[in-house]
Write an enzyme that holds these catalytic residues in place. Structure first.
Site, PDB file in Angstrom:
ATOM      1  N   ARG A 135      14.667   2.467  -9.304  1.00 32.85           N
ATOM      2  CA  ARG A 135      13.907   2.205  -8.613  1.00 32.85           C
ATOM      3  C   ARG A 135      14.807   2.754  -7.127  1.00 32.85           C
ATOM      4  NH1 ARG A 135       9.598  -1.302  -5.443  1.00 32.85           N
ATOM      5  NH2 ARG A 135       8.261  -0.368  -5.873  1.00 32.85           N
ATOM      6  N   ASN A 195      13.695  -6.636  -8.534  1.00 34.02           N
ATOM      7  CA  ASN A 195      12.837  -4.883  -8.649  1.00 34.02           C
ATOM      8  C   ASN A 195      14.037  -3.867  -9.744  1.00 34.02           C
ATOM      9  OD1 ASN A 195      10.157  -4.758  -8.794  1.00 34.02           O
ATOM     10  ND2 ASN A 195       9.778  -4.495  -6.559  1.00 34.02           N
ATOM     11  N   ASP A 210      10.710 -17.538 -16.258  1.00 35.46           N
ATOM     12  CA  ASP A 210      11.573 -18.937 -17.041  1.00 35.46           C
ATOM     13  C   ASP A 210      11.545 -19.604 -16.167  1.00 35.46           C
ATOM     14  OD1 ASP A 210      14.219 -18.598 -14.832  1.00 35.46           O
ATOM     15  OD2 ASP A 210      13.857 -16.581 -15.572  1.00 35.46           O
ATOM     16  N   GLU A 234     -21.185  -6.068  -5.466  1.00 32.06           N
ATOM     17  CA  GLU A 234     -20.377  -6.732  -5.920  1.00 32.06           C
ATOM     18  C   GLU A 234     -19.548  -7.447  -5.393  1.00 32.06           C
ATOM     19  OE1 GLU A 234     -18.124  -2.856  -8.976  1.00 32.06           O
ATOM     20  OE2 GLU A 234     -18.431  -1.939  -6.368  1.00 32.06           O
TER      21      GLU A 234
HETATM   22  C1  GLA Z   1       6.871  -4.964  -7.923  1.00 38.81           C
HETATM   23  C2  GLA Z   1       6.387  -6.204  -8.155  1.00 38.81           C
HETATM   24  C3  GLA Z   1       5.319  -5.729  -7.604  1.00 38.81           C
HETATM   25  C4  GLA Z   1       4.686  -5.022  -5.619  1.00 38.81           C
HETATM   26  C5  GLA Z   1       6.151  -4.282  -5.872  1.00 38.81           C
HETATM   27  C6  GLA Z   1       6.289  -3.862  -4.374  1.00 38.81           C
HETATM   28  O1  GLA Z   1       6.863  -3.849  -8.538  1.00 38.81           O
HETATM   29  O2  GLA Z   1       5.930  -6.580  -9.368  1.00 38.81           O
HETATM   30  O3  GLA Z   1       3.879  -6.885  -7.814  1.00 38.81           O
HETATM   31  O4  GLA Z   1       5.502  -6.102  -5.077  1.00 38.81           O
HETATM   32  O5  GLA Z   1       7.475  -4.446  -6.484  1.00 38.81           O
HETATM   33  O6  GLA Z   1       7.010  -2.744  -4.556  1.00 38.81           O
END
Ligand code: GLA
Length: 721
Positions: free
Chosen positions: A435, A472, A526, A606
């Protein structure tokens, strides 16, 4: 033979020390009394060597005996739980029994998560094994939670000699079974599709699962179940084995030459080369084991209770937790301060309790290519300090929450420009980007200190009551740029300690803060993380139909209160699928509930529906958080209907949830067979006022009404009458 026996309410675990001091595993299963050493049968087996001190007894072999903590190097050629080398590269040890003691209460582990219990609820048995010639002790610790039917294990390794030793494998637990034909249940997956149950027969040779990604991973969850071939949800023998750890791990199940089965879990041994200097100790993560002869649902209930009562901590441990709106799928990076306040204002009108500002509020962060590491508020984007947003949210009567990703840095950031040596990069090599970001060296205290200070100074200046802590990417290029650093085989373990240290500091400094774990959704879902954060964002896939499968797999170990689950927009951003608002809400209510969409795009009808959903969720939350969870279908196999239910402990309240997965012309009626009800009681449906017999609901089932359309949902609240 000296016997060491551990009893829980319904199970017994027995070990024996033989005449040579081998610690043998004799039995784990339904509660039983007496001496189980009759199970041992030893013969002179070719190519299974004998310890020297067995003399002429050619029947005694580490290779054939069931071992409690098998080490490499003393004649057991199955996969070991433990391996060590000395500074000259000599591998192996011969661990023999030294002593055993038992004390009330449950041990804890410095710097690592561990099951906790009151003094009256648990006892700790400690067995010390030693090998004087290597200069090492292995302290096996057993935490016995009697009423919970759980036995935890962890190991402390002590260097008692004069030379530095290198730990190459330190598993947390090992179970040797003398016989049996088993199935293994494990939970595989990928980003946005975590924890799919896969069931496979155990065969001669080894099945090995785990993670070398630095996190416990989307791909393999650190929780496994060994069952008899005929075990089902409701019947049969199951052994659960889970690790309270959020980094690299390995699980092995191996059927040996005489049909014995070895099942073990611990730190990933690949690349592990942990230096242990004289006098030092090393702590393994903890494993939590459970046995039941009542099938998979009963095993899940044991783990759900364990996690709710003995793993999760803090103010929000048992709920209630706020219904939230998260900005991510509502706005991604594209927002300004006023728009955020607008989202919050809309949310407040619908009864939402908390507004969470996700990614994009800090540094230079308008895409995911830059800014990580720069934990200062982008005041230009927000139109002022963070407190402007937090205060506005608070004025609406809502709490304010914030997203962080502390372990990461983008090359395009001030932090990286200032401290390029803080990121994992091997000198002379180009790092792998994930990323477009690199991983900070959290094995270094000064890095953790710095990031913690930056982030806490943001939190301190605004009324932040919730943090979503993300991670991430997978980790590689592991290298630490500390001068004089001697050994890189310890970094990944120390990294996880750094992560735990960071979250524990958050917990200590902000004891009332609700923390939610996250790693691209459920990549670090976990029991280790749940010790620090009582809920985890379950998956980046918010499609209701996909979520049914993900939450189904997750439910084998983890209770619904730990599962972050949100209603998002349609067509869904991950799959393009359209489902009803009701269906999305029914699925998300099987967790810690929230919304993640632009509320302004909803119609008035909604919005009204959302208002009602929140009222309903709040009414059901105690049942969802504290009740027993029943899987009533297997969404991986049954493609017609998915169903699950929450049943209160006293069986007086039931929340039945059903979603249709397919639709047909002239549709036959589907019946959902319920579980866990009072067979001699009747239940009234709140909505229809109809009365049903508990026995009949369990024997024949609830007839799902036939209605037109795809992916319809039903949610029935039944009370005993
Ligand atoms: C990850 C999280 C998402 C969001 C993005 C932001 O993918 O799982 O929920 O917070 O990062 O970059």
């Amino acid at each position: 033979m000296k016997l060491i026996t551990l009893h829980t309410k319904n199970t017994t675990y027995q070990m024996g020390v033989n005449n040579l001091g081998f610690l043998l595993h004799l039995y784990y299963g339904p509660r039983a009394e007496g001496d189980m050493s009759f199970l041992l049968r030893t013969y002179d087996r070719g190519f299974s060597g004998n310890p020297y001190d067995a003399g002429d007894d050619r029947t005694c072999s580490a290779d054939t005996l069931p071992r409690e903590y098998p080490c490499y190097g003393n004649g057991d050629f199955r996969s070991p739980a433990f391996n060590v080398r000395n500074s000259r590269g000599v591998f192996g040890s011969d661990l023999r029994f030294k002593k055993c003691s038992t004390i009330p209460g449950k041990y804890s582990i410095p710097g690592l998560p561990a099951v906790y219990a009151d003094k009256e609820e648990a006892y700790t048995t400690e067995i010390i094994l030693e090998d004087e010639s290597v200069g090492i002790e292995a302290v096996l610790r057993y935490g016995v939670l009697v009423e919970s039917d759980v036995i935890t294990r962890s190991v402390v390794i002590r260097n008692c000699g004069n030379d530095t030793l290198f730990l190459n494998k330190v598993f947390s637990t090992c179970l040797d079974f003398p016989d049996g034909e088993y199935d293994l249940l494990h939970f595989e997956g990928r980003h946005t599709m975590e924890r799919n149950l896969e069931r496979t027969p155990v065969i001669h040779g080894m099945l090995r699962f785990g993670s070398r990604r630095g996190t416990s991973s989307h791909q393999h969850n650190p929780f496994f179940i060994l069952t008899d071939r005929e075990t089902t949800e409701d019947h049969g023998s199951c052994y659960g084995m889970g690790l309270l750890y959020s980094g690299n791990f390995s699980f092995e199940v191996e059927e040996g030459q005489f049909n014995q089965t070895r099942m073990q879990i611990g730190l990933l041994d690949e690349m592990l080369d942990y230096p242990l200097n004289p006098g030092e100790e090393f702590y393994s993560p903890e494993a939590a084991m459970a046995y039941t002869d009542q099938g998979l649902t009963a095993l899940s209930h044991i783990y759900h209770d364990l996690i709710r009562e003995h793993v999760c901590r803090g103010k929000y441990k048992t709920g209630p937790r706020p219904v939230l709106i998260n900005s991510w799928e509502a706005a991604y990076f594209d927002f300004n301060g006023d728009q955020l306040i607008e989202i919050a204002r809309d949310a407040a009108k619908l009864g939402i309790d908390m507004f969470v500002l996700d990614d994009g509020w800090f540094g230079k962060r308008d895409t995911d290519n830059s800014g990580l590491g720069d934990w200062y508020v982008n005041e230009e984007k927000l139109g002022g300090p963070l407190s402007r947003i937090a205060d506005a949210v608070n004025e609406l009567g809502m709490k304010f929450g914030l997203w962080i990703e502390p372990e990461m840095v983008n090359e395009d950031s001030d932090l990286y420009r200032e401290h390029p040596d803080w990121a994992y990069i091997i000198p002379g090599r180009k790092p792998v980007r994930g990323r477009n970001q690199l991983v900070l060296d959290f094995s270094r205290k000064e890095v953790v200190d710095y990031i913690f200070e930056q982030i806490s100074s943001v939190i301190d200046k605004a009324n932040v009551e919730y943090i979503k802590m993300d991670m991430n990417r997978s980790i590689c290029d592991v290298f630490t740029a500390v001068e004089g650093y001697q050994n890189y085989g310890k970094i990944m373990y120390d990294y996880v300690l750094g992560v735990y240290d960071f979250i524990e500091r958050l917990n200590k400094r902000y004891p009332d803060m609700l923390l939610e774990g996250c790693s691209g959704g459920g990549g670090r879902f976990d029991m280790g993380m749940l010790y620090y954060t009582p809920q985890i964002w379950c998956s980046d896939d918010t499609d209701a139909i996909e979520r049914i499968k993900i939450q189904h797999g997750t439910s084998f170990c983890y209770p619904a209160c730990t599962v972050g689950a949100h209603v998002s927009a349609v067509p869904n951003h991950q799959t393009g699928r359209t489902t009803d608002l009701k269906t999305r809400a029914v699925v998300a209510m099987a967790g810690s509930f929230g919304y993640e969409l632009d509320l302004q795009l909803l119609t008035e009808a909604e919005r009204e529906e959302v208002r009602e959903q929140i009222v309903e969720y709040k009414k059901y939350q105690p049942l969802i958080y504290g009740g027993d969870y029943y899987r009533l279908s297997d969404p991986l196999k049954n493609t017609e209907i998915a169903a699950w239910a929450f049943v209160s402990r006293d069986k007086n309240e039931v929340l039945l949830n059903i979603v249709s997965l397919d639709t047909h012309g002239n549709e036959p009626t589907n019946y959902v067979r319920m579980k866990g009800l009072k067979p001699d009681g009747n239940y009234q449906c709140e909505e229809t006022r109809e009365i049903y017999s508990g026995a009949v609901l369990m024997h024949v089932g609830y007839p799902v009404p036939v209605i037109m359309g795809e992916y319809k949902a039903w949610q029935l609240y039944l009370t005993a009458c």
